[in-house]
Design a protein around this motif. Structure first.
Motif, PDB file in Angstrom:
ATOM      1  N   GLN A 217      -2.219  34.797 -39.640  1.00 14.97           N
ATOM      2  CA  GLN A 217      -2.484  35.997 -38.663  1.00 14.97           C
ATOM      3  C   GLN A 217      -3.255  35.850 -37.633  1.00 14.97           C
ATOM      4  OE1 GLN A 217      -3.485  39.755 -40.912  1.00 14.97           O
ATOM      5  NE2 GLN A 217      -2.336  38.988 -42.610  1.00 14.97           N
ATOM      6  N   ILE A 218      -2.815  34.572 -36.860  1.00 13.10           N
ATOM      7  CA  ILE A 218      -3.351  34.214 -35.494  1.00 13.10           C
ATOM      8  C   ILE A 218      -2.545  35.054 -34.640  1.00 13.10           C
ATOM      9  CG2 ILE A 218      -3.734  32.425 -33.866  1.00 13.10           C
ATOM     10  CD1 ILE A 218      -5.368  32.127 -36.236  1.00 13.10           C
ATOM     11  N   SER A 219      -3.025  36.112 -34.179  1.00  9.49           N
ATOM     12  CA  SER A 219      -2.357  37.173 -33.116  1.00  9.49           C
ATOM     13  C   SER A 219      -2.051  36.509 -31.727  1.00  9.49           C
ATOM     14  CB  SER A 219      -3.153  38.435 -32.928  1.00  9.49           C
ATOM     15  OG  SER A 219      -4.151  38.036 -32.170  1.00  9.49           O
ATOM     16  N   VAL A 220      -0.886  36.695 -31.130  1.00  8.12           N
ATOM     17  CA  VAL A 220      -0.743  36.303 -29.888  1.00  8.12           C
ATOM     18  C   VAL A 220      -1.935  36.715 -28.949  1.00  8.12           C
ATOM     19  CG1 VAL A 220       0.650  36.718 -27.654  1.00  8.12           C
ATOM     20  CG2 VAL A 220       1.873  36.568 -29.785  1.00  8.12           C
ATOM     21  N   MET A 221      -2.767  37.800 -29.155  1.00  9.06           N
ATOM     22  CA  MET A 221      -3.900  38.217 -28.153  1.00  9.06           C
ATOM     23  C   MET A 221      -4.886  37.115 -28.643  1.00  9.06           C
ATOM     24  SD  MET A 221      -5.062  39.940 -25.927  1.00  9.06           S
ATOM     25  CE  MET A 221      -4.296  41.554 -25.734  1.00  9.06           C
ATOM     26  N   TYR A 222      -5.065  36.646 -29.629  1.00 10.09           N
ATOM     27  CA  TYR A 222      -6.015  35.513 -29.810  1.00 10.09           C
ATOM     28  C   TYR A 222      -5.701  34.274 -29.235  1.00 10.09           C
ATOM     29  CZ  TYR A 222      -9.122  32.500 -32.749  1.00 10.09           C
ATOM     30  OH  TYR A 222     -10.308  31.669 -33.277  1.00 10.09           O
ATOM     31  N   THR A 223      -4.664  33.829 -29.329  1.00  9.05           N
ATOM     32  CA  THR A 223      -4.183  32.607 -28.541  1.00  9.05           C
ATOM     33  C   THR A 223      -4.168  32.768 -27.152  1.00  9.05           C
ATOM     34  OG1 THR A 223      -1.621  33.025 -28.323  1.00  9.05           O
ATOM     35  CG2 THR A 223      -2.461  32.118 -30.285  1.00  9.05           C
ATOM     36  N   ASN A 224      -4.189  34.008 -26.534  1.00  7.64           N
ATOM     37  CA  ASN A 224      -4.237  34.155 -25.176  1.00  7.64           C
ATOM     38  C   ASN A 224      -5.642  34.153 -24.745  1.00  7.64           C
ATOM     39  OD1 ASN A 224      -1.829  34.429 -23.911  1.00  7.64           O
ATOM     40  ND2 ASN A 224      -1.595  36.555 -24.273  1.00  7.64           N
ATOM     41  N   GLU A 225      -6.577  34.768 -25.645  1.00  8.59           N
ATOM     42  CA  GLU A 225      -7.967  34.636 -25.236  1.00  8.59           C
ATOM     43  C   GLU A 225      -8.539  33.177 -25.427  1.00  8.59           C
ATOM     44  OE1 GLU A 225      -9.791  37.527 -28.091  1.00  8.59           O
ATOM     45  OE2 GLU A 225      -9.030  39.180 -26.796  1.00  8.59           O
ATOM     46  N   THR A 226      -8.097  32.514 -26.366  1.00  8.11           N
ATOM     47  CA  THR A 226      -8.629  31.211 -26.467  1.00  8.11           C
ATOM     48  C   THR A 226      -8.047  30.248 -25.241  1.00  8.11           C
ATOM     49  OG1 THR A 226      -8.525  31.233 -28.808  1.00  8.11           O
ATOM     50  CG2 THR A 226      -8.503  29.029 -27.902  1.00  8.11           C
ATOM     51  N   TYR A 227      -6.630  30.467 -24.846  1.00  7.48           N
ATOM     52  CA  TYR A 227      -6.067  29.588 -23.867  1.00  7.48           C
ATOM     53  C   TYR A 227      -6.490  29.873 -22.502  1.00  7.48           C
ATOM     54  CZ  TYR A 227      -1.951  26.921 -21.879  1.00  7.48           C
ATOM     55  OH  TYR A 227      -1.430  25.976 -21.310  1.00  7.48           O
ATOM     56  N   PHE A 228      -6.625  30.928 -22.372  1.00 10.01           N
ATOM     57  CA  PHE A 228      -7.050  31.437 -20.736  1.00 10.01           C
ATOM     58  C   PHE A 228      -8.506  31.611 -20.679  1.00 10.01           C
ATOM     59  CE2 PHE A 228      -2.618  33.204 -21.128  1.00 10.01           C
ATOM     60  CZ  PHE A 228      -2.137  32.285 -20.378  1.00 10.01           C
ATOM     61  N   ARG A 229      -9.383  32.255 -21.714  1.00  5.80           N
ATOM     62  CA  ARG A 229     -10.849  32.413 -21.588  1.00  5.80           C
ATOM     63  C   ARG A 229     -11.567  31.584 -22.096  1.00  5.80           C
ATOM     64  NH1 ARG A 229     -10.372  38.595 -23.006  1.00  5.80           N
ATOM     65  NH2 ARG A 229      -8.256  38.993 -22.477  1.00  5.80           N
ATOM     66  N   ARG A 230     -11.447  31.038 -23.297  1.00  7.97           N
ATOM     67  CA  ARG A 230     -12.079  30.300 -23.987  1.00  7.97           C
ATOM     68  C   ARG A 230     -11.625  28.820 -23.879  1.00  7.97           C
ATOM     69  NH1 ARG A 230     -11.969  34.242 -27.850  1.00  7.97           N
ATOM     70  NH2 ARG A 230     -11.650  32.755 -29.453  1.00  7.97           N
TER      71      ARG A 230
ATOM     72  N   ALA B 145     -11.716  27.592 -32.281  1.00  3.93           N
ATOM     73  CA  ALA B 145     -10.441  28.376 -32.257  1.00  3.93           C
ATOM     74  C   ALA B 145      -9.149  27.749 -31.988  1.00  3.93           C
ATOM     75  CB  ALA B 145     -10.542  29.531 -30.896  1.00  3.93           C
ATOM     76  N   MET B 146      -9.216  26.693 -31.345  1.00  3.16           N
ATOM     77  CA  MET B 146      -8.013  25.815 -30.947  1.00  3.16           C
ATOM     78  C   MET B 146      -7.565  25.178 -32.245  1.00  3.16           C
ATOM     79  SD  MET B 146      -8.676  24.062 -27.221  1.00  3.16           S
ATOM     80  CE  MET B 146     -10.364  23.557 -27.348  1.00  3.16           C
ATOM     81  N   ARG B 147      -8.513  24.612 -33.064  1.00  4.64           N
ATOM     82  CA  ARG B 147      -7.927  24.041 -34.283  1.00  4.64           C
ATOM     83  C   ARG B 147      -7.470  25.151 -35.255  1.00  4.64           C
ATOM     84  NH1 ARG B 147     -13.441  20.504 -34.986  1.00  4.64           N
ATOM     85  NH2 ARG B 147     -12.629  18.395 -34.117  1.00  4.64           N
ATOM     86  N   LYS B 148      -7.959  26.378 -35.069  1.00  2.00           N
ATOM     87  CA  LYS B 148      -7.372  27.332 -36.117  1.00  2.00           C
ATOM     88  C   LYS B 148      -6.084  27.679 -35.510  1.00  2.00           C
ATOM     89  CE  LYS B 148      -8.983  31.716 -37.602  1.00  2.00           C
ATOM     90  NZ  LYS B 148     -10.010  33.169 -37.523  1.00  2.00           N
ATOM     91  N   ILE B 149      -5.659  27.584 -34.098  1.00  2.00           N
ATOM     92  CA  ILE B 149      -4.376  27.898 -33.785  1.00  2.00           C
ATOM     93  C   ILE B 149      -3.523  26.776 -34.122  1.00  2.00           C
ATOM     94  CG2 ILE B 149      -2.901  28.273 -31.817  1.00  2.00           C
ATOM     95  CD1 ILE B 149      -5.423  29.476 -30.452  1.00  2.00           C
ATOM     96  N   LEU B 150      -3.989  25.608 -33.965  1.00  3.27           N
ATOM     97  CA  LEU B 150      -3.156  24.400 -34.235  1.00  3.27           C
ATOM     98  C   LEU B 150      -2.887  24.115 -35.853  1.00  3.27           C
ATOM     99  CD1 LEU B 150      -4.801  21.731 -31.931  1.00  3.27           C
ATOM    100  CD2 LEU B 150      -2.530  22.380 -31.887  1.00  3.27           C
TER     101      LEU B 150
ATOM    102  N   ARG C 211      -6.532  19.115 -24.894  1.00  7.47           N
ATOM    103  CA  ARG C 211      -7.851  19.718 -24.664  1.00  7.47           C
ATOM    104  C   ARG C 211      -8.833  19.228 -25.735  1.00  7.47           C
ATOM    105  NH1 ARG C 211      -7.148  26.071 -23.066  1.00  7.47           N
ATOM    106  NH2 ARG C 211      -5.754  26.097 -21.568  1.00  7.47           N
ATOM    107  N   LEU C 212      -8.231  19.135 -26.950  1.00  4.54           N
ATOM    108  CA  LEU C 212      -9.345  18.822 -28.072  1.00  4.54           C
ATOM    109  C   LEU C 212      -9.561  17.263 -27.774  1.00  4.54           C
ATOM    110  CD1 LEU C 212      -7.705  20.560 -31.430  1.00  4.54           C
ATOM    111  CD2 LEU C 212      -9.950  20.872 -30.118  1.00  4.54           C
ATOM    112  N   GLU C 213      -8.900  16.534 -27.332  1.00  9.94           N
ATOM    113  CA  GLU C 213      -8.914  15.205 -26.907  1.00  9.94           C
ATOM    114  C   GLU C 213     -10.026  14.792 -25.975  1.00  9.94           C
ATOM    115  OE1 GLU C 213      -5.322  13.230 -26.034  1.00  9.94           O
ATOM    116  OE2 GLU C 213      -4.429  13.453 -27.984  1.00  9.94           O
ATOM    117  N   LYS C 214     -10.095  15.681 -25.014  1.00 12.98           N
ATOM    118  CA  LYS C 214     -11.142  15.725 -23.912  1.00 12.98           C
ATOM    119  C   LYS C 214     -12.523  16.150 -24.386  1.00 12.98           C
ATOM    120  CE  LYS C 214      -7.801  16.763 -20.206  1.00 12.98           C
ATOM    121  NZ  LYS C 214      -7.253  17.611 -18.949  1.00 12.98           N
TER     122      LYS C 214
END
Length: 215
Positions: free
Chosen positions: A172-185, A191-196, A212-215
């Motif tokens: 239940q990773i919403s599109v909105m959650y991915t947007n907030e992570t990708y663009f704002r956080r 959060a990135m690990r959760k999405i992955l 991003r995680l590698e960096k």
């Protein structure tokens, strides 16, 4: 998601020369035509295409969906009546907002079956088409980007077809959650690990987040 989903517009289009501000031209398939019925393949709708193969298209991005509810906001904010499929989407739908739709969710769409793979990343083509330089930034700020899907089962889709949720992804990773992570956080590691962890995530997003995680 108990409310019934309605297709407000079904549209396809192939790349063509589009004239925008002060006579400039671009090759784009953003100006799609309304249709009543079309066959959906794993590569997308017949009669549909993209100009920029690097950033658009592919089986993870075969179908573009945009929530109809956002049109009212943008029309009020920019004081304009927007044409159908303004954002180059194939399906303009009600009751499928970014906050309610999750990566990996599976939907019956007419005779076809589709699966949500990623949020859409807005590009300058939207700005060029509408003539509103702030629109792309506002889409990102609100998270009202729309989203993309792969096709699990080919079939005919009609403008009056029903869209029904067949399977909610357990994460239940919403599109909105991915947007907030990708663009704002962009540095939110957890959060990135959760999405992955969502295997059904589009490959392009997976590569981007892993970098991003590698960096």
């Amino acid at each position: 998601m108990s409310k019934s989903v309605k297709i407000m517009n079904l549209a396809v289009g192939l790349p063509k020369k589009v004239t925008y501000s002060e006579g400039k031209e671009m090759d784009s398939a953003i100006c799609k035509e309304e249709i009543e019925e079309v066959f959906l393949t794993v590569d997308g709708f017949r009669g549909d295409g993209v100009a920029d193969l690097k950033h658009h298209g592919g089986r993870d991005r075969a179908v573009c969906i945009y929530p109809y509810e956002h049109y009212a906001l943008w029309e009020q904010e920019f004081d304009v009546k927007l044409p159908p499929a303004t954002f180059g989407e194939n399906l303009t739908v009600t009751n499928m907002l970014e906050e309610d739709v999750c990566i990996g969710d599976v939907y019956q769409c007419g005779d076809a079956v589709i699966q949500v793979t990623q949020a859409r990343v807005p590009c300058s083509t939207i700005t060029n088409r509408t003539g509103f330089p702030r629109l792309m930034k506002r889409m990102v700020q609100e998270g009202f980007t729309g989203y993309l899907c792969r096709v699990l089962q080919e079939g005919t889709v009609r403008k009056d077809s029903e869209i029904t949720l067949l399977k909610r992804h357990p994460a239940q990773i919403s599109v909105m959650y991915t947007n907030e992570t990708y663009f704002r956080r962009p540095q939110d590691v957890d959060a990135m690990r959760k999405i992955l962890e969502v295997e059904e995530l589009a490959e392009e997003w997976r590569i981007s987040l892993e970098k991003r995680l590698e960096k």
